[in-house]
Scaffold this motif. Structure first.
Motif, PDB file in Angstrom:
ATOM      1  N   THR A 143       0.800  -1.223  -0.223  1.00 48.46           N
ATOM      2  CA  THR A 143       0.127  -0.169   0.188  1.00 48.46           C
ATOM      3  C   THR A 143       0.802   1.217  -0.115  1.00 48.46           C
ATOM      4  N   ASP A 189      -1.875  -5.389  -0.507  1.00 46.97           N
ATOM      5  CA  ASP A 189      -3.082  -5.849  -0.876  1.00 46.97           C
ATOM      6  C   ASP A 189      -2.644  -7.041  -1.707  1.00 46.97           C
ATOM      7  N   HIS A 237      -6.572  -7.303   2.472  1.00 52.10           N
ATOM      8  CA  HIS A 237      -6.095  -6.135   2.362  1.00 52.10           C
ATOM      9  C   HIS A 237      -5.416  -6.007   4.103  1.00 52.10           C
TER      10      HIS A 237
END
Length: 781
Positions: free
Chosen positions: A174, A185, A331
Motif C-alpha cells: 500500500t 493488498d 488487505h
C-alpha cells in the motif's frame, strides 16, 4: 408462497409415498431466511416444508435442516431429488406445470425452462480414495427428545487429476516508498468459468506465500495491537467470533459463484502459543469470512513463520474449505502503524508462492512487486546527553538519547566518552555477575538506570519502557560493565529478554569513562527491530556525581551503522556554580630526623573532608633546600615501555594509597621514575591500582641541581578524602638530608606548595616539614 414460485426456480422434485399412494411435488429454490445461505421448499397436503441450508462449523460442510414435517398422514418414505443443472431440457417433463395431476405416471405436457443452463450442484474436487459419508438425524413428533440417527455412503470421487487449477496471486504494497510502514493488498484469483458439461476448477487446499527478505514485520504496529484467543475466535464452532477490534489487522473480500454477492470479513491476529518464530505458533493469524445475513462464519487459521536471522516471512493456510471462489482479496491495513515494513531498496521484489489443490495439483510461482520511491541513504543520528542538575558537585540522573530517522541506516553499536569528572558511586552498588548479566537476571541491588527503546519504521515507532541498566563486574578487559536488559513485550507478543552488554573503561590518566557497547540486536525472534531511539537514564538515587569544573566539555559518541557507516556525534556539557563551592585540601609533609648526607624517607599526606567541594586539579611541591635529590636514583629511571610491561622495579621509589568515597576499596600502588625521549629528567608516575587503575604523572624538576620539585598537573576530577605518598629511604630513596634535619634550620625550612582546584581556586602556601624522631638535645646537635 411456494405455489406461486416461478417455474425457473424449480431445482428438483420430491416423491412422497403415503397411504393415499405415491405423489410428486416440485422442489424450489427459495429466498433464504435471515441467517441462512440457502433454502429449498415444497408443499404437500397444504403444508409447506422448508429445507434450510446451514454451514457446518466442524468442517465447513453443508447441513440441510427441515424444522417441520407433514403430520396429517403417515409417510413411509420421502425421496428428494435435486437436479445438477436445473435448466437442462432432460428435466422439462418434471417441471411443476407438467406435474399437474401426476399420480404415479409420467403424463403431462413438456415445459421447457428459459433460464440459462448453469450447474447447481457440484461434486467435491478431492479424491481421497474412500467412500463419501452421509448422515441424518430425525426427530419424531412422538418422541422429540430422542432423535434417530442414520448414515450411508456413496462411492468415492474419481478423476481429480483432470480438474483445472491455475491460481494467480498479485501482491501490491500500500506504500510504494522504501523502508516505510506499509500494508499489503493480496489478490488470489481462480477461474470458475465452466459450463454444465465442463469440469469445475479444483478448490484450493493449501496456500504458502514467502515474502521477499526485506518485507518484514514492523514493530511500530504493536501500538494498540491486541490478539484474539482461540476461545474468542470460536474456531470450528457456530456463530461469529468475538475478537476485539484491536486484533483485526486487515479485511478480506471473497467472490464466489455460490452467491450473487461477495462475502467480506477480517484478518485477525491470534494469541501467541510459542516463542519459536519458525514454529508458526508465535505469529498466528486467521481469516474470518462473516455474513450474518447468510449465516456464514468461516474461520481459516494461518501460520506465519519468521526466519530467526533475517525476519523473512512465510505464511501458510492449510486445510482450506472446499469453497469455489473466483477472487479472494486480502488487505492488510496501511498507515503509520501498518503491520509490515517495506524493503530498504528500490526495484522489483518477488514473493514465491506454492498453491496446492484438493485434487493434489501443485502450482508454484513468483509474485513480483515494485518499490519505486527511494530517498537518499544516509547516517546522521541525533545524539543528546546531559545531567538533570547542571551544577557542580551535585548528584542526579545523567541521560543519553540517540535517535535516527527511517532514512538513516540502522544502529549497530555505540561508544560513549563522558567528560572528566562525571562519575558514579560504585561503592553503593552491588555488582551483577557475568552469568546473571548474560541471562538478564541481575538483582535490583545492581540496577543503576532505566532504558527506553523505540523500534519500527514509520512516524510512530513502538516504545518499550521497561528496560533496566545494571552495573556488572569486569567485562571485556574493562574494570566494570553495563548490562542493559529489556523485556521485549510488544503489544500481545512476548519476544523474551534482550540483553546488550557494554564495557566501562576508566581512562588511566583522567578517570573519564569510555563505554563500548556490544553489537545491538537487529532481529529478535524473527522481528527486525529497526531501532529508532535509545534512551538511557543513569538515575539510581545519589549514584551519578557531576564534575567540579565549569570548563566547557562535551559528551562524545561514535555510532556505527549495520552498513559499516560511522558517525561522530557530540553533545555540549557545561556546569555552573563553581564559585559557590569551597576548596580546602590539607597537605602535610613529614620526614625522619637524620643527619647530613643520610637518605631519608618522606611522606606526603593530602586530605579533603567529604562533602560538596571542588576536587583537586593539580598539586606542585618544591621541597626545601635541606633535602637534596639523589641524582643516581633519578637517573636509574625505567622507560615507558618497561613501566607498561611491569618491568620497572629498579626505578620504584615509593608507594601510595588513595581513598575515594566513590570506590569500595582504596587504590594502592608504587611510585616510579619513568623517562621519556626528549626529556632531561624523568617523570614521577604514581601507579594506583585496585577497583580501577589510575596513573598520576608528575613532572620532575631539580631547581639549582639539588632540590626535588614535582608538579602533578592533571589530577583526575574525582573526590579523594585521603592520599598518601611515601618516598622510601635507602638504595632506592630519591632524597637525602644535606643538613641535620633535627636542627633549627631544618625545622624552619618550608616547601613551596601550590594546589589548584577543578573550580579554578588556587592555594599557595609555604609548608613546614614535620620532622619525626627529634625529641632530645643530642638529636638536635
Amino acid at each position: 408462497r411456494i405455489p406461486n414460485c416461478p417455474q425457473n426456480s424449480q431445482i428438483g422434485f420430491v416423491r412422497i409415498l403415503s397411504s393415499n399412494g405415491p405423489d410428486m411435488v416440485p422442489l424450489y429454490n427459495l429466498e433464504p431466511p435471515p441467517g441462512a445461505p440457502a433454502a429449498f421448499g415444497f408443499t404437500y397436503q397444504a403444508l409447506t416444508v422448508v429445507l434450510v441450508a446451514r454451514l457446518r462449523p466442524s468442517d465447513n460442510g453443508i447441513d440441510v435442516v427441515a424444522r417441520t414435517a407433514v403430520s396429517s398422514v403417515p409417510l413411509p418414505a420421502v425421496y428428494v431429488t435435486m437436479w445438477g443443472v436445473p435448466a437442462d431440457g432432460v428435466h422439462d417433463h418434471l417441471r411443476h406445470l407438467c406435474m399437474d395431476g401426476f399420480k404415479g405416471n409420467n403424463q403431462g405436457r413438456a415445459c421447457a425452462s428459459d433460464a440459462q443452463a448453469k450447474p447447481f450442484l457440484r461434486m467435491p474436487t478431492s479424491c481421497p480414495g474412500t467412500v463419501l459419508s452421509w448422515s441424518a438425524d430425525v426427530t419424531s413428533y412422538e418422541d422429540p427428545f430422542n432423535p434417530s440417527f442414520a448414515a450411508t455412503t456413496t462411492e468415492h470421487t474419481t478423476g481429480c487429476g483432470a480438474l483445472p487449477f491455475d491460481p494467480k496471486l498479485t501482491l501490491v504494497p500500500t506504500n510504494p516508498a522504501a523502508h516505510s510502514a506499509t500494508g499489503l493488498d493480496a489478490t488470489l484469483t481462480l477461474s470458475q468459468d465452466y459450463g454444465p458439461l465442463g469440469l469445475a476448477t479444483a478448490d484450493l487446499r493449501t496456500a504458502t506465500v514467502t515474502l521477499p527478505e526485506e518485507l518484514t514485520i514492523n514493530p511500530s504496529s504493536a501500538g494498540g495491537l491486541q490478539a484474539c484467543s482461540d476461545t474468542d475466535l470460536k474456531l470450528r464452532q457456530e456463530g461469529p467470533s468475538s475478537c476485539p477490534d484491536g486484533s483485526k489487522i486487515g479485511s478480506v473480500t471473497l467472490t464466489t459463484p455460490l452467491l450473487d454477492h461477495p462475502l467480506t470479513g477480517s484478518i485477525i491476529l491470534r494469541t501467541q502459543n510459542s516463542d519459536d518464530p519458525t514454529s508458526g505458533e508465535l505469529f498466528r493469524i486467521a481469516v474470518e469470512i462473516r455474513s450474518d445475513d447468510d449465516g456464514i462464519h468461516i474461520k481459516m487459521p494461518g501460520a506465519v513463520r519468521a526466519d530467526r536471522d533475517t525476519g523473512r516471512l512465510t505464511t501458510t493456510f492449510d486445510g482450506l474449505p472446499q469453497l469455489p471462489f473466483s477472487s479472494f482479496q486480502l488487505h492488510f491495513k496501511s498507515g503509520p502503524r501498518a503491520p509490515l515494513a517495506s524493503p530498504r531498496t528500490c526495484g522489483v521484489h518477488g514473493a514465491s508462492t506454492q498453491m496446492t489443490a484438493w485434487s493434489e495439483a501443485v502450482v508454484g510461482g513468483q509474485s513480483p512487486f515494485a518499490i519505486d520511491s527511494c530517498g537518499p541513504r544516509r547516517f546522521a543520528p541525533v545524539f543528546r546527553a546531559g545531567s538533570d542538575n547542571p551544577l557542580v558537585a551535585r548528584r542526579g540522573p545523567f541521560r543519553i538519547s540517540l535517535n535516527r530517522d527511517d532514512a538513516d541506516d540502522p544502529f549497530a553499536s555505540l561508544t560513549v566518552d563522558t567528560p572528566r569528572g562525571l562519575l558514579g558511586r560504585i561503592r553503593d552498588v552491588e555488582e551483577c555477575s557475568s552469568a546473571d548479566a548474560d541471562k538478564g537476571t541481575c538483582s535490583s541491588a545492581s540496577q543503576i538506570g532505566t532504558v527506553t527503546a523505540g523500534a519500527g519504521v514509520g512516524p510512530n515507532p513502538f516504545f518499550i519502557t521497561n528496560g533496566k541498566a545494571y552495573l556488572t563486574g569486569p567485562y571485556r578487559g574493562a574494570p566494570y560493565g553495563l548490562a542493559v536488559v529489556v523485556h521485549a513485550v510488544a503489544g500481545p507478543f512476548d519476544l523474551g529478554t534482550v540483553v546488550v552488554r557494554s564495557a566501562i573503561h576508566v581512562d588511566l590518566h583522567t578517570a573519564a569513562l569510555h563505554v563500548v557497547t556490544d553489537r545491538f540486536p537487529t532481529v529478535v525472534k524473527g522481528v527486525p527491530l529497526n531501532l529508532r531511539t535509545i534512551r538511557i537514564a543513569i538515575d539510581r538515587p545519589d549514584f551519578m556525581v557531576t564534575p567540579t569544573s565549569c570548563a566547557k566539555k562535551s559528551v562524545d559518541a561514535t555510532v556505527t551503522a549495520t552498513t559499516g557507516a560511522v558517525a561522530k556525534v557530540s553533545s555540549p556539557y557545561q556546569l555552573t556554580n563553581c564559585r559557590t563551592i569551597p576548596f580546602a585540601p590539607r597537605l602535610s609533609l613529614s620526614v625522619a630526623g637524620v643527619g647530613a648526607r643520610h637518605s631519608t624517607a618522606l611522606t606526603a599526606t593530602l586530605t579533603q573532608p567529604p562533602g560538596r567541594q571542588s576536587n583537586i586539579a593539580g598539586v606542585k611541591v618544591a621541597l626545601p633546600g635541606v633535602l637534596s635529590a639523589l641524582l643516581p636514583v633519578v637517573e636509574r629511571a625505567c622507560t615507558q615501555a618497561q613501566f607498561e610491561a611491569g618491568d620497572c622495579r629498579r626505578a620504584e621509589i615509593g608507594s601510595a594509597i588513595a581513598h575515594s568515597p566513590l570506590l569500595p576499596h582504596a587504590l594502592t600502588g608504587g611510585a616510579f621514575f619513568v623517562k621519556h625521549p626528549g626529556q632531561a629528567l624523568p617523570d614521577m608516575i604514581v601507579a594506583l591500582r585496585g577497583d580501577v587503575s589510575i596513573d598520576l604523572v608528575g613532572t620532575v624538576q631539580i631547581p639549582g641541581g639539588k632540590r626535588l620539585a614535582t608538579n602533578f598537573k592533571n589530577v583526575p576530577d574525582a573526590p579523594i578524602t585521603r592520599f598518601e605518598l611515601r618516598l622510601v629511604a635507602g638504595r632506592n630513596g630519591p632524597l637525602a638530608a644535606n643538613t641535620n634535619l633535627c636542627s633549627k634550620r631544618a625545622r624552619r625550612a618550608t616547601a613551596s606548595v601550590t594546589m589548584r582546584g577543578q573550580n579554578g581556586a588556587v592555594i599557595d602556601r609555604h609548608q613546614r616539614l614535620r620532622i619525626k624522631g627529634c625529641g632530645g638535645a643530642r638529636h638536635r646537635r
